[in-house]
Design a protein around this motif. Structure first.
Motif, PDB file in Angstrom:
ATOM      1  N   GLU A 150     -19.124  20.364 -20.035  1.00  0.00           N
ATOM      2  CA  GLU A 150     -18.671  19.341 -19.090  1.00  0.00           C
ATOM      3  C   GLU A 150     -17.634  18.430 -19.747  1.00  0.00           C
ATOM      4  N   GLU A 151     -17.909  18.021 -20.977  1.00  0.00           N
ATOM      5  CA  GLU A 151     -16.963  17.160 -21.690  1.00  0.00           C
ATOM      6  C   GLU A 151     -15.641  17.886 -21.926  1.00  0.00           C
ATOM      7  N   ARG A 152     -15.718  19.155 -22.307  1.00  0.00           N
ATOM      8  CA  ARG A 152     -14.496  19.927 -22.533  1.00  0.00           C
ATOM      9  C   ARG A 152     -13.673  20.052 -21.253  1.00  0.00           C
ATOM     10  N   LEU A 153     -14.334  20.337 -20.148  1.00  0.00           N
ATOM     11  CA  LEU A 153     -13.640  20.512 -18.882  1.00  0.00           C
ATOM     12  C   LEU A 153     -13.022  19.206 -18.386  1.00  0.00           C
ATOM     13  N   LEU A 154     -13.714  18.108 -18.565  1.00  0.00           N
ATOM     14  CA  LEU A 154     -13.167  16.815 -18.156  1.00  0.00           C
ATOM     15  C   LEU A 154     -11.848  16.532 -18.871  1.00  0.00           C
ATOM     16  N   LYS A 155     -11.810  16.843 -20.163  1.00  0.00           N
ATOM     17  CA  LYS A 155     -10.576  16.623 -20.930  1.00  0.00           C
ATOM     18  C   LYS A 155      -9.492  17.607 -20.516  1.00  0.00           C
ATOM     19  N   GLU A 156      -9.883  18.858 -20.269  1.00  0.00           N
ATOM     20  CA  GLU A 156      -8.922  19.898 -19.908  1.00  0.00           C
ATOM     21  C   GLU A 156      -8.268  19.611 -18.559  1.00  0.00           C
ATOM     22  N   LYS A 157      -9.045  19.089 -17.619  1.00  0.00           N
ATOM     23  CA  LYS A 157      -8.550  18.887 -16.262  1.00  0.00           C
ATOM     24  C   LYS A 157      -7.816  17.564 -16.089  1.00  0.00           C
ATOM     25  N   THR A 158      -7.886  16.731 -17.132  1.00  0.00           N
ATOM     26  CA  THR A 158      -7.147  15.465 -17.099  1.00  0.00           C
ATOM     27  C   THR A 158      -6.468  15.279 -18.456  1.00  0.00           C
ATOM     28  N   PRO A 159      -5.472  16.108 -18.761  1.00  0.00           N
ATOM     29  CA  PRO A 159      -4.824  16.021 -20.085  1.00  0.00           C
ATOM     30  C   PRO A 159      -4.190  14.654 -20.325  1.00  0.00           C
ATOM     31  N   GLN A 160      -4.475  14.075 -21.495  1.00  0.00           N
ATOM     32  CA  GLN A 160      -3.997  12.733 -21.831  1.00  0.00           C
ATOM     33  C   GLN A 160      -4.347  11.710 -20.747  1.00  0.00           C
ATOM     34  N   GLY A 161      -5.485  11.933 -20.078  1.00  0.00           N
ATOM     35  CA  GLY A 161      -5.922  11.015 -19.034  1.00  0.00           C
ATOM     36  C   GLY A 161      -5.118  11.103 -17.762  1.00  0.00           C
ATOM     37  N   GLN A 162      -4.375  12.189 -17.584  1.00  0.00           N
ATOM     38  CA  GLN A 162      -3.444  12.321 -16.464  1.00  0.00           C
ATOM     39  C   GLN A 162      -3.911  13.389 -15.488  1.00  0.00           C
ATOM     40  N   GLN A 163      -4.104  13.022 -14.224  1.00  0.00           N
ATOM     41  CA  GLN A 163      -4.430  14.002 -13.191  1.00  0.00           C
ATOM     42  C   GLN A 163      -3.217  14.883 -12.896  1.00  0.00           C
ATOM     43  N   LEU A 164      -3.500  16.149 -12.545  1.00  0.00           N
ATOM     44  CA  LEU A 164      -2.442  17.098 -12.203  1.00  0.00           C
ATOM     45  C   LEU A 164      -2.130  17.084 -10.713  1.00  0.00           C
ATOM     46  N   HIS A 165      -2.787  16.201  -9.994  1.00  0.00           N
ATOM     47  CA  HIS A 165      -2.553  16.057  -8.558  1.00  0.00           C
ATOM     48  C   HIS A 165      -3.093  14.697  -8.144  1.00  0.00           C
ATOM     49  N   ALA A 166      -2.789  14.319  -6.919  1.00  0.00           N
ATOM     50  CA  ALA A 166      -3.386  13.119  -6.332  1.00  0.00           C
ATOM     51  C   ALA A 166      -4.022  13.530  -5.015  1.00  0.00           C
ATOM     52  N   GLN A 167      -5.273  13.115  -4.799  1.00  0.00           N
ATOM     53  CA  GLN A 167      -5.934  13.438  -3.539  1.00  0.00           C
ATOM     54  C   GLN A 167      -6.440  12.163  -2.891  1.00  0.00           C
ATOM     55  N   TYR A 168      -6.551  12.219  -1.568  1.00  0.00           N
ATOM     56  CA  TYR A 168      -6.784  10.978  -0.843  1.00  0.00           C
ATOM     57  C   TYR A 168      -7.496  11.215   0.483  1.00  0.00           C
ATOM     58  N   ASN A 169      -8.099  10.145   0.983  1.00  0.00           N
ATOM     59  CA  ASN A 169      -8.608  10.052   2.348  1.00  0.00           C
ATOM     60  C   ASN A 169      -7.874   8.903   3.031  1.00  0.00           C
ATOM     61  N   ILE A 170      -7.395   9.133   4.248  1.00  0.00           N
ATOM     62  CA  ILE A 170      -6.789   8.082   5.057  1.00  0.00           C
ATOM     63  C   ILE A 170      -7.584   7.981   6.349  1.00  0.00           C
ATOM     64  N   ALA A 171      -8.203   6.840   6.577  1.00  0.00           N
ATOM     65  CA  ALA A 171      -9.079   6.661   7.734  1.00  0.00           C
ATOM     66  C   ALA A 171      -8.283   6.265   8.975  1.00  0.00           C
ATOM     67  N   LEU A 172      -8.594   6.902  10.093  1.00  0.00           N
ATOM     68  CA  LEU A 172      -8.004   6.515  11.379  1.00  0.00           C
ATOM     69  C   LEU A 172      -8.935   5.592  12.152  1.00  0.00           C
ATOM     70  N   PHE A 173     -10.223   5.666  11.842  1.00  0.00           N
ATOM     71  CA  PHE A 173     -11.231   4.769  12.382  1.00  0.00           C
ATOM     72  C   PHE A 173     -12.066   4.268  11.203  1.00  0.00           C
ATOM     73  N   GLU A 174     -12.959   3.340  11.428  1.00  0.00           N
ATOM     74  CA  GLU A 174     -13.795   2.849  10.338  1.00  0.00           C
ATOM     75  C   GLU A 174     -14.550   4.010   9.700  1.00  0.00           C
ATOM     76  N   ASP A 175     -14.625   3.992   8.377  1.00  0.00           N
ATOM     77  CA  ASP A 175     -15.190   5.126   7.639  1.00  0.00           C
ATOM     78  C   ASP A 175     -15.917   4.614   6.406  1.00  0.00           C
ATOM     79  N   ALA A 176     -17.186   4.974   6.295  1.00  0.00           N
ATOM     80  CA  ALA A 176     -17.970   4.633   5.097  1.00  0.00           C
ATOM     81  C   ALA A 176     -18.696   5.882   4.604  1.00  0.00           C
ATOM     82  N   SER A 177     -17.996   7.016   4.645  1.00  0.00           N
ATOM     83  CA  SER A 177     -18.624   8.301   4.341  1.00  0.00           C
ATOM     84  C   SER A 177     -18.572   8.673   2.863  1.00  0.00           C
ATOM     85  N   LEU A 178     -17.553   8.200   2.141  1.00  0.00           N
ATOM     86  CA  LEU A 178     -17.386   8.591   0.743  1.00  0.00           C
ATOM     87  C   LEU A 178     -18.198   7.677  -0.170  1.00  0.00           C
TER      88      LEU A 178
END
Length: 306
Positions: A150-178
């Motif tokens: 798990e520790e190895r994968l966390l470092k591998e998937k965020t090299p130098q603390g940097q995400q390789l993508h950005a993901q998001y949720n944009i709510a159209l109505f009130e949302d408390a699901s996440l």
């Protein structure tokens, strides 16, 4: 001293950043209409690309009679007849300016040449009053790995603390699901987290991300998180309608390709077209071509099971 990257600072510290009023009111109105139309069609089997209760992760199956859905896939698909409304948001400056900051491109003059079109879907409330919950998970690290892996994968998937993508949720109505566990994106799970029930309602440090219409949350895919979906009576309520998207950083091969292409976007992206003109249209087409270059995704496998 005021930081020039406050969103990135929050993402690195907490694992997520909430941005109030990301979308202006007039855009919200158009999106609500498009999403209601799209959701109604999906619930009635007129759009086959859906996420069905109780399945949590890809591969997704096409709609079958009797299915209860919690998501609508492929909003940018060439057969989606309101795709241009969705494309205007996906390729908007409001979204992409935040993305550039979060993937380290805020001050890069060549930033537009490094972004990749990825996923754009819609998360909705299940019908028939059926509540539905996702397990605690990280998006691309399976729960049965050892602490060392798990520790190895966390470092591998965020090299130098940097995400390789950005993901998001944009709510159209009130949302408390996440629901997220604050700061868990940079560490292995604690023994309590590792031994907890997959649907544990209360983990130490968890936080419900509450969004008002037009608010967005961008979050690190490594953060421990889950979703809670309250079922609705569709004759009386629209329920939750939240756009769920990701934008990638070019040049990372199969590592990012599997996470994106497991959703079957590679099966149609070569046919996708958008009506936008000028610089925005050129950028959309360039981002689309970079996704085409990633391939179809066959034989790359799936991140999670269930």
């Amino acid at each position: 001293m005021v930081s020039s990257t406050p969103h990135l600072d929050a993402l690195r510290r907490d694992g997520f950043v909430k941005i109030p009023n990301l979308l202006p009111y007039h855009i919200l109105i158009a999106l609500k209409a498009a999403c209601k139309y799209t959701t109604d069609r999906a619930r009635n089997g007129k759009w086959p690309y859906v996420r069905t209760v109780p399945k949590q992760y890809p591969p997704w199956q096409e709609w079958q009679p009797g299915d209860n859905i919690w998501g609508v896939q492929h909003l940018l698909h060439p057969d989606m007849n309101v795709r241009d409304t969705f494309a205007e948001v996906y390729f908007s400056n409001e979204v992409l300016d935040v993305v550039k900051e979060l993937v380290g491109l805020k001050d890069d003059p060549g930033a537009d040449e490094k972004l990749v079109m990825e996923l754009f879907n819609l998360l909705v409330s299940p019908a028939e009053g059926v509540d539905f919950e996702l397990r605690w998970h990280r998006d691309d690290i399976r729960p049965d790995v050892s602490a060392e892996e798990e520790e190895r994968l966390l470092k591998e998937k965020t090299p130098q603390g940097q995400q390789l993508h950005a993901q998001y949720n944009i709510a159209l109505f009130e949302d408390a699901s996440l629901i997220v566990v604050l700061g868990s994106h940079r560490r292995v799970r604690t023994e309590a987290e590792r031994n907890a029930d997959p649907y544990e309602p209360e983990l130490p440090g968890q936080l419900v991300v509450e969004l008002a219409p037009g608010d967005a949350v961008f979050y690190d895919s490594n953060i421990l998180h889950r979703g809670v979906y309250k079922g609705i009576d569709t004759s009386k309520s629209l329920g939750r309608m939240t756009l769920h998207g990701s934008v990638g950083l070019a040049g990372h091969g199969n590592e990012r390709a599997r996470q994106v292409l497991q959703h079957a976007v590679g099966e149609w992206v070569d046919r996708a077209q958008f009506s936008m003109q000028g610089a925005k249209g050129e950028q959309a087409e360039a981002m689309r071509k970079r996704l085409v270059d990633m391939g179809s995704g066959k034989d790359l496998g799936y991140s999670l099971v269930g």
